[in-house]
Motif scaffolding. Sequence first.
Motif, PDB file in Angstrom:
ATOM      1  N   THR A 272      -3.645   7.883   2.692  1.00  0.00           N
ATOM      2  CA  THR A 272      -2.505   7.334   2.012  1.00  0.00           C
ATOM      3  C   THR A 272      -1.848   8.518   1.313  1.00  0.00           C
ATOM      4  OG1 THR A 272      -4.009   7.196   0.060  1.00  0.00           O
ATOM      5  CG2 THR A 272      -3.833   5.337   1.207  1.00  0.00           C
ATOM      6  N   GLU A 273      -2.303   9.525   1.039  1.00  0.00           N
ATOM      7  CA  GLU A 273      -1.485  10.766   0.420  1.00  0.00           C
ATOM      8  C   GLU A 273      -0.716  11.324   1.400  1.00  0.00           C
ATOM      9  OE1 GLU A 273      -4.000  13.789  -1.019  1.00  0.00           O
ATOM     10  OE2 GLU A 273      -5.642  12.491  -2.126  1.00  0.00           O
ATOM     11  N   LEU A 274      -1.001  11.410   2.935  1.00  0.00           N
ATOM     12  CA  LEU A 274      -0.429  11.763   3.926  1.00  0.00           C
ATOM     13  C   LEU A 274       0.772  10.738   4.332  1.00  0.00           C
ATOM     14  CD1 LEU A 274      -3.180  13.463   5.498  1.00  0.00           C
ATOM     15  CD2 LEU A 274      -1.419  14.747   4.280  1.00  0.00           C
ATOM     16  N   GLY A 275       0.721   9.500   3.890  1.00  0.00           N
ATOM     17  CA  GLY A 275       1.665   8.582   4.250  1.00  0.00           C
ATOM     18  C   GLY A 275       1.393   8.037   5.851  1.00  0.00           C
ATOM     19  N   LEU A 276       0.206   8.203   6.205  1.00  0.00           N
ATOM     20  CA  LEU A 276       0.009   7.911   7.534  1.00  0.00           C
ATOM     21  C   LEU A 276       0.106   6.242   7.879  1.00  0.00           C
ATOM     22  CD1 LEU A 276      -3.113   9.921   8.420  1.00  0.00           C
ATOM     23  CD2 LEU A 276      -0.601  10.859   8.577  1.00  0.00           C
ATOM     24  N   TRP A 277      -0.261   5.368   6.966  1.00  0.00           N
ATOM     25  CA  TRP A 277      -0.075   4.239   7.076  1.00  0.00           C
ATOM     26  C   TRP A 277       1.447   3.686   6.763  1.00  0.00           C
ATOM     27  CZ3 TRP A 277      -4.208   1.217   9.017  1.00  0.00           C
ATOM     28  CH2 TRP A 277      -5.238   1.781   8.895  1.00  0.00           C
ATOM     29  N   MET A 278       2.228   2.941   7.718  1.00  0.00           N
ATOM     30  CA  MET A 278       3.217   2.292   7.520  1.00  0.00           C
ATOM     31  C   MET A 278       3.309   1.115   6.600  1.00  0.00           C
ATOM     32  SD  MET A 278       5.893   3.728   9.239  1.00  0.00           S
ATOM     33  CE  MET A 278       6.845   2.385   9.203  1.00  0.00           C
ATOM     34  N   ARG A 279       2.155   0.218   6.778  1.00  0.00           N
ATOM     35  CA  ARG A 279       2.047  -0.759   5.745  1.00  0.00           C
ATOM     36  C   ARG A 279       0.788  -0.910   5.204  1.00  0.00           C
ATOM     37  NH1 ARG A 279       4.371  -5.705   7.350  1.00  0.00           N
ATOM     38  NH2 ARG A 279       2.163  -6.488   7.804  1.00  0.00           N
ATOM     39  N   GLN A 280       0.709  -0.737   3.915  1.00  0.00           N
ATOM     40  CA  GLN A 280      -0.538  -0.888   3.078  1.00  0.00           C
ATOM     41  C   GLN A 280      -1.228  -1.846   3.231  1.00  0.00           C
ATOM     42  OE1 GLN A 280      -1.789   1.808   1.260  1.00  0.00           O
ATOM     43  NE2 GLN A 280      -3.390   0.853   0.383  1.00  0.00           N
ATOM     44  N   GLU A 281      -0.626  -3.088   3.416  1.00  0.00           N
ATOM     45  CA  GLU A 281      -1.664  -4.236   3.620  1.00  0.00           C
ATOM     46  C   GLU A 281      -2.261  -4.197   5.156  1.00  0.00           C
ATOM     47  OE1 GLU A 281       2.792  -5.397   4.482  1.00  0.00           O
ATOM     48  OE2 GLU A 281       1.611  -4.093   3.230  1.00  0.00           O
ATOM     49  N   ASP A 282      -1.860  -3.397   6.177  1.00  0.00           N
ATOM     50  CA  ASP A 282      -2.625  -3.296   7.291  1.00  0.00           C
ATOM     51  C   ASP A 282      -3.817  -2.560   6.979  1.00  0.00           C
ATOM     52  OD1 ASP A 282      -0.936  -4.378   8.894  1.00  0.00           O
ATOM     53  OD2 ASP A 282       0.227  -2.471   9.577  1.00  0.00           O
TER      54      ASP A 282
END
Length: 322
Positions: A272-282
């Motif tokens: 999450t720090e690196l911003g790898l997920w496009m959608r947090q809900e995924d």
Amino acid sequence: MLIFEMRTLLFTLFLVNALCSFLLFVLYAQNRSRFAGIGYWGIDFLLRAAPLPLIILRGAIPTFLSIVVPNTMILGGALCSYAGICVFTGRRPRVGRNLLLIVAFAAFYTYLVETAAPTEARSLTFTSAWLLIALQSAAVAFRCQVGSAGKLVRRIGVVFAMLSAVNLLRIGKYLLAPTSLDYLAGDAFESIILLSYLLLSVLYTFSLTLAVNGRLAEEVANREALFSKAFNSAPYGLALTSFPDGTIVEANDRFLKLFGFSRSELVGRKATELGLWMRQEDREKVIAEVGENLSVSDRELRYRTRSGEERTSLFSAEALTI
């Protein structure tokens, strides 16, 4: 007073050998599926310990039971130790000729006892037979080439070399300055020899434990190297993360290439720090499913690379306990 002291030393040696036998059988139970030969060492110390009460009872039980049987059992233990070192180091033990040696010893020793031969003649016969087996054990240990653990096994050879030196010293004493004293009457020299055997028993057990632990460490290192090779050569991106916070523990080269990060930029940080997920809900759905089913397979998800590029890929995860 000297008789009491010799019997006290023998009883102490009995306790030490019994404890060493117990420790080695525990070591055998823990590692019998990994390494062969450890059980022989436990039997060796058992055969060292069991005869000592018979020697202590000399004069109260038949001579054959208090002299011939104990010394033959101790030689049998020495043979077990030799066989254990051979098997542990991948060599074939030469048991046949050593069994003949023990049989010949038992027959000749019985003759010496029955003919009331001098004490030094009996002691010389026993010590010489033990020396022959100890020298073989030392030779096998010194020739060990079992990976990096070979150095630890060769330390066992040092213990047997020390035992051989003690037995040679004892033989020299019998040849140069024989004594007609009963063994339990003893003297300062025999007390020192007995103490040497006691210390060598402890040192031998310690050396055996180190050798087994060395083999274990080598086995773990080999498995880690195998895992690392398979992990890093995989054609798809792989990452080990802590659950459920997502801290990245390790990532393979393909994963680094897909996301455009260096290993130092990834390891120790959260996805999450690196911003790898496009959608947090995924991510939340994946965490919930892994928590419930311990795995997720072929889930189509979108992610973001280091440069900000958005991509779609198949995502799979499995919970592991390490």
